[in-house]
Structure formats: structure tokens, C-alpha cells
Design a protein around this motif. Structure first.
Motif, PDB file in Angstrom:
ATOM      1  N   MET A  97       0.824  -1.208   0.000  1.00 49.80           N
ATOM      2  CA  MET A  97       0.000   0.000   0.000  1.00 49.80           C
ATOM      3  C   MET A  97       0.861   1.263   0.000  1.00 49.80           C
ATOM      4  O   MET A  97       0.501   2.273  -0.601  1.00 49.80           O
ATOM      5  N   THR A  98       2.000   1.182   0.661  1.00 48.80           N
ATOM      6  CA  THR A  98       2.922   2.329   0.734  1.00 48.80           C
ATOM      7  C   THR A  98       4.338   1.835   0.573  1.00 48.80           C
ATOM      8  O   THR A  98       4.614   0.627   0.622  1.00 48.80           O
ATOM      9  N   LEU A  99       5.213   2.786   0.421  1.00 56.00           N
ATOM     10  CA  LEU A  99       6.643   2.509   0.347  1.00 56.00           C
ATOM     11  C   LEU A  99       7.336   3.231   1.503  1.00 56.00           C
ATOM     12  O   LEU A  99       6.880   4.287   1.954  1.00 56.00           O
ATOM     13  N   PRO A 100       8.457   2.704   2.011  1.00 53.71           N
ATOM     14  CA  PRO A 100       9.160   3.387   3.094  1.00 53.71           C
ATOM     15  C   PRO A 100       9.728   4.718   2.611  1.00 53.71           C
ATOM     16  O   PRO A 100      10.052   4.886   1.430  1.00 53.71           O
ATOM     17  N   VAL A 101       9.838   5.677   3.523  1.00 57.77           N
ATOM     18  CA  VAL A 101      10.335   7.008   3.165  1.00 57.77           C
ATOM     19  C   VAL A 101      11.748   6.930   2.613  1.00 57.77           C
ATOM     20  O   VAL A 101      12.137   7.713   1.735  1.00 57.77           O
ATOM     21  N   SER A 102      12.525   5.966   3.108  1.00 52.24           N
ATOM     22  CA  SER A 102      13.914   5.844   2.638  1.00 52.24           C
ATOM     23  C   SER A 102      13.990   5.438   1.169  1.00 52.24           C
ATOM     24  O   SER A 102      15.086   5.463   0.574  1.00 52.24           O
ATOM     25  N   PHE A 103      12.848   5.088   0.546  1.00 51.31           N
ATOM     26  CA  PHE A 103      12.822   4.727  -0.880  1.00 51.31           C
ATOM     27  C   PHE A 103      13.377   5.865  -1.727  1.00 51.31           C
ATOM     28  O   PHE A 103      13.920   5.632  -2.824  1.00 51.31           O
ATOM     29  N   SER A 104      13.271   7.100  -1.230  1.00 49.31           N
ATOM     30  CA  SER A 104      13.758   8.262  -1.988  1.00 49.31           C
ATOM     31  C   SER A 104      15.279   8.256  -2.114  1.00 49.31           C
ATOM     32  O   SER A 104      15.835   9.009  -2.928  1.00 49.31           O
ATOM     33  N   GLN A 105      15.991   7.414  -1.341  1.00 53.98           N
ATOM     34  CA  GLN A 105      17.450   7.367  -1.391  1.00 53.98           C
ATOM     35  C   GLN A 105      17.965   6.459  -2.512  1.00 53.98           C
ATOM     36  O   GLN A 105      19.186   6.393  -2.729  1.00 53.98           O
ATOM     37  N   LEU A 106      17.040   5.793  -3.190  1.00 55.79           N
ATOM     38  CA  LEU A 106      17.460   4.915  -4.307  1.00 55.79           C
ATOM     39  C   LEU A 106      17.723   5.762  -5.541  1.00 55.79           C
ATOM     40  O   LEU A 106      16.998   5.710  -6.534  1.00 55.79           O
ATOM     41  N   ARG A 107      18.769   6.539  -5.498  1.00 59.20           N
ATOM     42  CA  ARG A 107      19.045   7.508  -6.575  1.00 59.20           C
ATOM     43  C   ARG A 107      19.504   6.837  -7.876  1.00 59.20           C
ATOM     44  O   ARG A 107      19.485   7.464  -8.945  1.00 59.20           O
ATOM     45  N   SER A 108      19.900   5.573  -7.812  1.00 59.00           N
ATOM     46  CA  SER A 108      20.329   4.862  -9.033  1.00 59.00           C
ATOM     47  C   SER A 108      19.172   4.155  -9.732  1.00 59.00           C
ATOM     48  O   SER A 108      19.339   3.581 -10.816  1.00 59.00           O
ATOM     49  N   LEU A 109      17.972   4.193  -9.109  1.00 57.49           N
ATOM     50  CA  LEU A 109      16.826   3.456  -9.653  1.00 57.49           C
ATOM     51  C   LEU A 109      16.362   4.068 -10.988  1.00 57.49           C
ATOM     52  O   LEU A 109      16.063   5.247 -11.060  1.00 57.49           O
ATOM     53  N   LYS A 110      16.300   3.214 -12.005  1.00 58.06           N
ATOM     54  CA  LYS A 110      15.889   3.668 -13.340  1.00 58.06           C
ATOM     55  C   LYS A 110      14.606   2.973 -13.828  1.00 58.06           C
ATOM     56  O   LYS A 110      13.982   3.434 -14.787  1.00 58.06           O
ATOM     57  N   TRP A 111      14.249   1.865 -13.219  1.00 58.84           N
ATOM     58  CA  TRP A 111      13.101   1.060 -13.697  1.00 58.84           C
ATOM     59  C   TRP A 111      12.331   0.540 -12.481  1.00 58.84           C
ATOM     60  O   TRP A 111      12.897   0.031 -11.534  1.00 58.84           O
ATOM     61  N   LEU A 112      10.976   0.697 -12.539  1.00 57.10           N
ATOM     62  CA  LEU A 112      10.154   0.292 -11.395  1.00 57.10           C
ATOM     63  C   LEU A 112       8.794  -0.138 -11.885  1.00 57.10           C
ATOM     64  O   LEU A 112       8.177   0.526 -12.727  1.00 57.10           O
ATOM     65  N   ASP A 113       8.312  -1.268 -11.344  1.00 54.17           N
ATOM     66  CA  ASP A 113       6.976  -1.766 -11.678  1.00 54.17           C
ATOM     67  C   ASP A 113       6.208  -1.993 -10.372  1.00 54.17           C
ATOM     68  O   ASP A 113       6.613  -2.792  -9.528  1.00 54.17           O
ATOM     69  N   LEU A 114       5.075  -1.261 -10.241  1.00 57.33           N
ATOM     70  CA  LEU A 114       4.244  -1.376  -9.024  1.00 57.33           C
ATOM     71  C   LEU A 114       2.807  -1.798  -9.368  1.00 57.33           C
ATOM     72  O   LEU A 114       1.908  -1.632  -8.545  1.00 57.33           O
ATOM     73  N   LYS A 115       2.600  -2.362 -10.587  1.00 55.38           N
ATOM     74  CA  LYS A 115       1.252  -2.761 -10.969  1.00 55.38           C
ATOM     75  C   LYS A 115       0.725  -3.850 -10.047  1.00 55.38           C
ATOM     76  O   LYS A 115       1.476  -4.597  -9.440  1.00 55.38           O
ATOM     77  N   ASP A 116      -0.635  -3.885  -9.976  1.00 56.95           N
ATOM     78  CA  ASP A 116      -1.344  -4.911  -9.203  1.00 56.95           C
ATOM     79  C   ASP A 116      -0.953  -4.906  -7.719  1.00 56.95           C
ATOM     80  O   ASP A 116      -0.726  -5.948  -7.102  1.00 56.95           O
ATOM     81  N   ASN A 117      -0.836  -3.706  -7.162  1.00 56.34           N
ATOM     82  CA  ASN A 117      -0.653  -3.512  -5.713  1.00 56.34           C
ATOM     83  C   ASN A 117      -1.742  -2.552  -5.232  1.00 56.34           C
ATOM     84  O   ASN A 117      -2.098  -1.599  -5.943  1.00 56.34           O
ATOM     85  N   PRO A 118      -2.289  -2.760  -4.044  1.00 58.84           N
ATOM     86  CA  PRO A 118      -3.335  -1.851  -3.528  1.00 58.84           C
ATOM     87  C   PRO A 118      -2.733  -0.544  -3.003  1.00 58.84           C
ATOM     88  O   PRO A 118      -2.843  -0.217  -1.808  1.00 58.84           O
TER      89      PRO A 118
END
Length: 322
Positions: A97-118
Motif C-alpha cells: 500500500m505504501t513505500l518506506p520514506v527511505s525509498f527516496s534514497q534509491l538515486r540509481s533506480l531507473k526502472w520500477l513496476d508497481l502494478k497490481d498492488n493496492p
């Protein structure tokens, strides 16, 4: 780790830098074993029964690509932002449902899939559809931006909280200093009052001693004055009484001389040849008269004594009879 994961031979699952642990019926990730294989930068954990990731999982900072799709994840650990080298993350078909606040520190992240999550609405809006490569890259960018905003809000809230705590601490310190100042002032005032009280007691004692000394001096002076007055009175009385005593003595001496003279004259007139002289005649007559009177008085006295004796005897006899 489940029994099936314990039976895994991770080296058999490693191909180059890729670790394939999909479809292994895992409920937990074998973090300790994976940490010993730092060259496995690509990890596939899809199609398992993983409900949550342990905080230790975030120590696998060598990961570059991670596939956690088709699991039962309900949340990610707060330390997830430690995976700073992560570029590709697949979270398709979980229960996030949510992501941790520290997710913003993933500065190298280029690809993300969050489909089919509430996902909660704002996060779902930022994630988008992610139906192709372009949309998944855009999802990574927008989600990172969204999490940075949340991070800023959290930081701002934390700063406000810290500032508020600091202000409260300052107020508390100010109150403490004020209370200490009041206590110091009270102690100072008490000391001053105690000093003043002692000073007054000392002055009262000194005044009492001085009054006592003064009274003593007055008494001594009064005694001296009384003694001097008595001495003066005595000195005044003595000169007055001395002439009186001297006059009485003189009169006594004169009377004595006169009586001696009369006795001498009587003796001369009665015992010598001078008794026939005209001057001795009245003296002899006076002497004879005196002797006769004395004889008569002696008889009267004897008669009076006899009467008194008889009266006493009669009184005694009547008393004894009664």
C-alpha cells in the motif's frame, strides 16, 4: 527460512552474476547465504510466498536488479533505501500500500513496476500504469520524486518537531534557570535576613551590656554620693556633738568638784576645830537636819516593810485556806 529454502544449494542457482530463486516456495529470503555471494548483483525472487523482507536484507547493497514480483509482500523494511546501487526493481503483483520514506534514497533506480498492488491514491497516481519499458522508467522517476517530496515533508516535520522540542527544551532550561535564580535569590535573601537578625541580636546584646555597665556605674556613683553624703553628715554631726559632749563633761566635772568641795567643807566643819566657826554653824545644822530626816525616813521604811510583810503573810494564808 523455510525447509525448502534450507535445502537450496545457492551455488547451483547462480549463473554468472544472476541468482535465480524464483518458484522455490520461499517464505523468507536466505540473507546470510546471499551476503556470501557478492557477485550475485541480479536476483530473481519472483513467484514465492515472501510476506516481508527482514532489515538484514537491506545489507545486500551489491544488488543492481531485484525481482520480487508475484509474492505476498505487504511492506518493505524502513532501511530499503540502503540498496543505493539498485537500478531495476520489480514489485508487480504484491500487497503493498505504501513505500518506506527511505525509498527516496534509491538515486540509481531507473526502472520500477508497481502494478497490481493496492497502493494508496497519491502513490498510485505517481506510479502510473507501467505497461511498457518507457512507462516503467517514468514510474521510477515519478515515484522517486513523490518519495522525495514525502521525505522532505518528513524531514520538515522532523525539523519542526526538533525545533519545537528544542524550543521546549529552551523554555524548560529558561524555567530551570529562572527557578534556580529564584532559589539563589531566596537563599541570598535568607542569608541577608539571617545576617541582619544576628546583627540585631549582637546589637541588642551589646546594648544590654552597655546598659548594665551604665547601671553599674550609676549604682557606684550613687554609692559614692551616698557615702560622701554620709561622711559629710557625719563630719557635720561630729563637730556639733563634740562641743555638747565637752559641755556635759565640763558640767559633770564642775558638779563633781562642787560635791567634793561640799564634802570637804562638811568634813572640815564636823571633824576639825573649825566646827565652832560661824561659817560652819549652818553647815553643821544642815547636816544634823539631814541625818535626822534620814533616820525618820529609815523608820518609815522599816514600818512600811513590816506592813507589806504582814499583808503578804495574810494573803498567803487566805490563799492556802481557799
Amino acid at each position: 527460512m523455510s525447509k525448502s529454502s534450507k535445502a537450496l544449494n545457492l551455488k547451483d542457482k547462480l549463473s554468472g552474476n544472476e541468482m535465480d530463486l524464483s518458484l522455490c516456495n520461499l517464505s523468507e529470503v536466505p540473507v546470510k547465504e546471499l551476503a556470501q555471494l557478492p557477485k550475485a548483483t541480479v536476483m530473481d525472487l519472483s513467484c514465492n510466498n515472501i510476506i516481508c523482507l527482514s532489515p538484514e536484507f537491506c545489507s545486500l547493497t551489491h544488488l543492481v536488479k531485484l525481482d520480487l514480483s508475484k509474492n505476498q509482500l505487504t511492506c518493505l523494511p524502513d532501511e530499503f533505501g540502503n540498496l543505493v546501487n539498485l537500478q531495476h526493481l520489480d514489485l508487480f503483483n504484491n500487497k503493498l500500500m505504501t513505500l518506506p520514506v527511505s525509498f527516496s534514497q534509491l538515486r540509481s533506480l531507473k526502472w520500477l513496476d508497481l502494478k497490481d498492488n493496492p497502493l494508496e491514491p497519491t502513490l498510485a497516481k505517481a506510479a502510473g500504469d507501467c505497461l511498457d519499458e518507457k512507462q516503467c522508467k517514468l514510474c521510477a522517476s515519478k515515484v522517486l520524486q513523490h518519495m522525495r517530496e514525502i521525505q522532505e515533508e518528513v524531514d520538515h516535520a522532523r525539523e519542526k518537531r526538533l525545533l519545537r522540542e528544542k524550543e521546549l527544551e529552551k523554555k524548560k532550561e529558561a524555567k530551570q534557570r529562572e527557578r534556580e535564580a529564584r532559589e539563589r535569590e531566596a537563599r541570598k535573601r535568607e542569608k541577608a535576613e539571617e545576617k541582619e537578625r544576628r546583627r540585631q541580636e549582637y546589637q541588642a546584646q551589646m546594648a544590654a551590656v552597655a546598659a548594665k555597665e551604665q547601671q553599674k556605674k550609676k549604682n557606684e556613683e550613687k554609692k559614692k554620693r551616698n557615702g560622701q553624703a554620709a561622711a559629710d553628715k557625719k563630719a557635720a554631726v561630729e563637730p556639733a556633738s563634740k562641743p555638747r559632749r565637752s559641755l556635759i563633761g565640763l558640767m559633770f566635772k564642775l558638779l563633781l568638784l562642787l560635791m567634793l568641795g561640799l564634802a570637804g567643807a562638811v568634813a572640815a566643819c564636823r571633824l576639825t576645830d573649825l566646827q565652832k566657826e560661824p561659817a560652819c554653824v549652818p553647815i553643821n545644822v544642815a547636816v544634823d537636819d539631814g541625818l535626822a530626816w534620814a533616820k525618820v525616813q529609815g523608820g518609815v521604811v522599816r514600818q512600811l516593810a513590816q506592813n507589806l510583810s504582814s499583808a503578804a503573810k495574810e494573803l498567803l494564808e487566805s490563799t492556802s485556806k481557799s
